[in-house]
Design an enzyme around this catalytic site. Sequence first.
Site, PDB file in Angstrom:
ATOM      1  N   CYS A 142       0.850  -1.192   0.000  1.00  0.00           N
ATOM      2  CA  CYS A 142       0.000   0.000   0.000  1.00  0.00           C
ATOM      3  C   CYS A 142       0.885   1.240   0.000  1.00  0.00           C
ATOM      4  CB  CYS A 142      -0.866   0.013   1.254  1.00  0.00           C
ATOM      5  SG  CYS A 142      -1.764  -1.509   1.504  1.00  0.00           S
ATOM      6  N   ARG A 155       1.439   1.642  -6.143  1.00  0.00           N
ATOM      7  CA  ARG A 155       1.558   0.630  -5.074  1.00  0.00           C
ATOM      8  C   ARG A 155       0.213  -0.010  -4.738  1.00  0.00           C
ATOM      9  NH1 ARG A 155       6.330   1.209  -2.216  1.00  0.00           N
ATOM     10  NH2 ARG A 155       5.454   0.211  -0.372  1.00  0.00           N
ATOM     11  N   TRP A 189      -3.732  -1.566  -1.228  1.00  0.00           N
ATOM     12  CA  TRP A 189      -3.654  -2.789  -2.022  1.00  0.00           C
ATOM     13  C   TRP A 189      -4.024  -3.875  -1.024  1.00  0.00           C
ATOM     14  CZ3 TRP A 189      -2.841  -4.657  -6.916  1.00  0.00           C
ATOM     15  CH2 TRP A 189      -2.513  -5.995  -7.039  1.00  0.00           C
ATOM     16  N   ASN A 202       1.008  -0.231   6.053  1.00  0.00           N
ATOM     17  CA  ASN A 202       1.390  -1.063   4.909  1.00  0.00           C
ATOM     18  C   ASN A 202       2.114  -2.268   5.477  1.00  0.00           C
ATOM     19  OD1 ASN A 202       2.129  -2.123   2.433  1.00  0.00           O
ATOM     20  ND2 ASN A 202       4.057  -0.982   2.382  1.00  0.00           N
ATOM     21  N   GLY A 203       1.643  -3.472   5.147  1.00  0.00           N
ATOM     22  CA  GLY A 203       2.306  -4.685   5.637  1.00  0.00           C
ATOM     23  C   GLY A 203       1.283  -5.739   6.005  1.00  0.00           C
ATOM     24  N   GLU A 250       8.891 -20.853 -19.239  1.00  0.00           N
ATOM     25  CA  GLU A 250       8.778 -19.499 -18.697  1.00  0.00           C
ATOM     26  C   GLU A 250       9.917 -18.619 -19.194  1.00  0.00           C
ATOM     27  OE1 GLU A 250       6.661 -17.727 -17.501  1.00  0.00           O
ATOM     28  OE2 GLU A 250       7.731 -16.067 -16.558  1.00  0.00           O
ATOM     29  N   LYS A 257       9.401 -15.137 -21.366  1.00  0.00           N
ATOM     30  CA  LYS A 257       9.993 -13.855 -20.976  1.00  0.00           C
ATOM     31  C   LYS A 257      10.756 -13.233 -22.138  1.00  0.00           C
ATOM     32  CE  LYS A 257       8.169 -12.864 -18.055  1.00  0.00           C
ATOM     33  NZ  LYS A 257       7.198 -13.904 -17.893  1.00  0.00           N
ATOM     34  N   GLU A 267       8.411 -12.145 -25.158  1.00  0.00           N
ATOM     35  CA  GLU A 267       7.397 -11.090 -24.971  1.00  0.00           C
ATOM     36  C   GLU A 267       8.006  -9.713 -24.739  1.00  0.00           C
ATOM     37  OE1 GLU A 267       4.762 -11.162 -21.573  1.00  0.00           O
ATOM     38  OE2 GLU A 267       6.206 -12.291 -20.394  1.00  0.00           O
ATOM     39  N   HIS A 271      12.836 -35.440 -31.078  1.00  0.00           N
ATOM     40  CA  HIS A 271      11.538 -35.619 -31.756  1.00  0.00           C
ATOM     41  C   HIS A 271      11.196 -34.412 -32.615  1.00  0.00           C
ATOM     42  CE1 HIS A 271      10.947 -39.187 -29.298  1.00  0.00           C
ATOM     43  NE2 HIS A 271      11.410 -38.467 -28.290  1.00  0.00           N
ATOM     44  N   LYS A 306      -1.367  -5.946 -19.434  1.00  0.00           N
ATOM     45  CA  LYS A 306      -1.012  -6.580 -18.160  1.00  0.00           C
ATOM     46  C   LYS A 306      -2.057  -7.619 -17.767  1.00  0.00           C
ATOM     47  CE  LYS A 306       1.301  -7.551 -14.571  1.00  0.00           C
ATOM     48  NZ  LYS A 306       2.458  -8.439 -14.773  1.00  0.00           N
TER      49      LYS A 306
HETATM   50  C1  AGP Z   1       3.393 -13.084 -18.441  1.00  0.00           C
HETATM   51  O1  AGP Z   1       4.649 -12.434 -18.504  1.00  0.00           O
HETATM   52  C2  AGP Z   1       2.350 -12.430 -19.309  1.00  0.00           C
HETATM   53  N1  AGP Z   1       2.206 -11.061 -18.995  1.00  0.00           N
HETATM   54  C3  AGP Z   1       1.056 -13.217 -19.372  1.00  0.00           C
HETATM   55  O2  AGP Z   1       1.370 -14.484 -19.904  1.00  0.00           O
HETATM   56  C4  AGP Z   1       0.292 -13.439 -18.052  1.00  0.00           C
HETATM   57  O3  AGP Z   1       1.022 -14.326 -17.230  1.00  0.00           O
HETATM   58  C5  AGP Z   1      -1.060 -14.069 -18.387  1.00  0.00           C
HETATM   59  O4  AGP Z   1      -1.788 -13.148 -19.160  1.00  0.00           O
HETATM   60  C6  AGP Z   1      -1.876 -14.448 -17.136  1.00  0.00           C
HETATM   61  O5  AGP Z   1      -2.198 -13.287 -16.425  1.00  0.00           O
HETATM   62  P1  AGP Z   1      -2.828 -13.460 -14.952  1.00  0.00           P
HETATM   63  O6  AGP Z   1      -1.789 -14.142 -14.113  1.00  0.00           O
HETATM   64  O7  AGP Z   1      -3.111 -12.065 -14.495  1.00  0.00           O
HETATM   65  O8  AGP Z   1      -4.079 -14.297 -15.069  1.00  0.00           O
END
Ligand code: AGP
Length: 611
Positions: free
Chosen positions: A2, A27, A74, A100-101, A484, A488, A491, A507, A606
């Site tokens: 927060c 935050r 938050w 905050n905490g 993963e 990263k 994207e 394969h 996001k």
């Molecule tokens: C991850 O780096 C991406 N931004 C994306 O794959 C994200 O993980 C995915 O859209 C899921 O989002 P969420 O965890 O908010 O459900």
Amino acid sequence: MCGIVGYIGDNNPTNVIMAGLHRLEYRGYDSAGVAVVNEGRLDCLKSLGKLKVLDEKLEASPLGGKLGIGHTRWATHGAPSEENSHPHFDGAKEIAVVHNGIIENYQEIRAALEADGVEFRSQTDTETIAHLVRKYYQGDLFAAVKRALQDVEGAYAIGVICKDNPDVLVAARHGSPLIVGLGDGEAFIASDVPAILRFTRKVLYLDNGQVCEIRRDGHRIEDLQGNTIELEVNHIEWDDAAAEKEGYPHFMLKEIHQQPEVIQNTLRGRVDEGSDEVRLTEMNISTDDLKKIEKIVIVACGTAWHAGMVGKYLIEKFTRTPVELDLASEYRYRDPIVPENTLMIPVSQSGETADTLEAIRIAKSRGAKVASIVNAVGSSVARESHGVIYQQAGPEIGVASTKAYTSQCTAFALFTIWLAETRETIDKAEAKKMIAYLREIPGKIQQILDNQDAIQRCAEDPKYRDAQSALYLGRSYNFPSALEGALKLKEISYIHAEGYAAGEMKHGPIALVTDELPVVCVAVEGETYDKMVSNIQEIRARSGIVLSVATEGNQNIEQHSDDVFYVPSCYEPFSPIVVAVPLQLLSYYVAANRGCDVDQPRNLAKSVTVE
Ligand code: AGP
């Protein structure tokens, strides 16, 4: 996470506080509030939603005074609502607190206070602090706060005011950041530098266990035992934009560096300090119900799905419960079979991902119990689940998920230990050992963060920075690490990257290997290490470029690799949490070196709230 701001001086506190809170909105912003001491009264305004709602309320009903505190929330305990928004008060509404905490023993404190007749207004942990200060208040606010905090366990950064102490603002911290800003005839407190940078550049960084009494013309700092402490006054050189990122060039890099603290926060309040018992009460699953579970379904998207894969490996290995892992976007359209005694565990940082939400609705309609791993308190996923494990990771601003991923993996590790102990597929000693391994992870991540030169060097090397494509390979627990790592890179740097199970090389993917293809191989110590080395040798035999992630002290990996990132030795089942960090840093520095918009990559959002 927060945002807190406080002010004492001759200006209108609300103007300073609101300006500061707006600089802290990153935050968290599910609710907000301000309280001021004015003419012997404590006046307050709160609002649900973003700060602009509170701005409008204050415009219609301005607050006066010369002393005040404010907060943008938050949520960690108690869904977003006006009664749960800060500031919180004692029963007489003469003492106000912003926090905050996470207060880990708030339930015990609340029960004891309620037994003494104290009535609570909210579901928050914070309100316990206000009532504790009241319990010990005998005219000296500074003394009352110090005494109250002796009863508190957990993380806090707090601001406290009292209607009978118009010349005193009290602040304290333990585990959550709090600074004191020093002005001419005025002073400030804030969670973070951006909030007060326009008013002063002279700040004190309170340290853990310190309580500060702030007046217009001075301050004093003591620890909880009353020992006097002198802090150095720091002069801040940052500009506004840099300050929001705490000096990091991007939120993503800041959030990568937050991970040691985030893992601690994900664990916070979930393991009983004395017995080492895992307690996930907010999942709302009784021990008896836990024993009845016959199948677990994990659904998620993107990075969260990779965390779900780590969860699958852990849960099946240690609890012997069958786990079905599915992309939420596939699950929702395949008319899934949901047998009796199915537990669904959706995973979502934002808690608003459309496909994940729809998967939840389908599973619930077919009788599944749903307990989600989610970061955003009170989000749609949280509200539509029967129970939750809140990640307690704080808002993640960078579009590329980093701290949320390692926090989700940690949440799965906690759930695995709890389920395995409940099903007696591990004994108490094994559970204690696994908890000890989890507690070691923040330090291991910090070690990686303190030694980034090999990663930064590779990110500047054209064979990685200018690659047209990349392959990531891993096995077992680190197959999801490969997936993963590839996500990263692709994207944020826009380099095509593909994660693969290393055993699948023959394969198909091995056809891609040339002297222009970087292959990132996760080869940390573990049951499949020798197999990984064989894969690496196959790649080298075809002139592929090998960047290995290996355990420090490994003497032979170097001869098989072009470059090596070493990570501290780690309990293999939890190694994805540690392995993620060098892969995050590689992607970050490659993307930054390519001039990409790291925090807001093209075409991405996001939170994917539409199909
Ligand atoms: C991850 O780096 C991406 N931004 C994306 O794959 C994200 O993980 C995915 O859209 C899921 O989002 P969420 O965890 O908010 O459900």
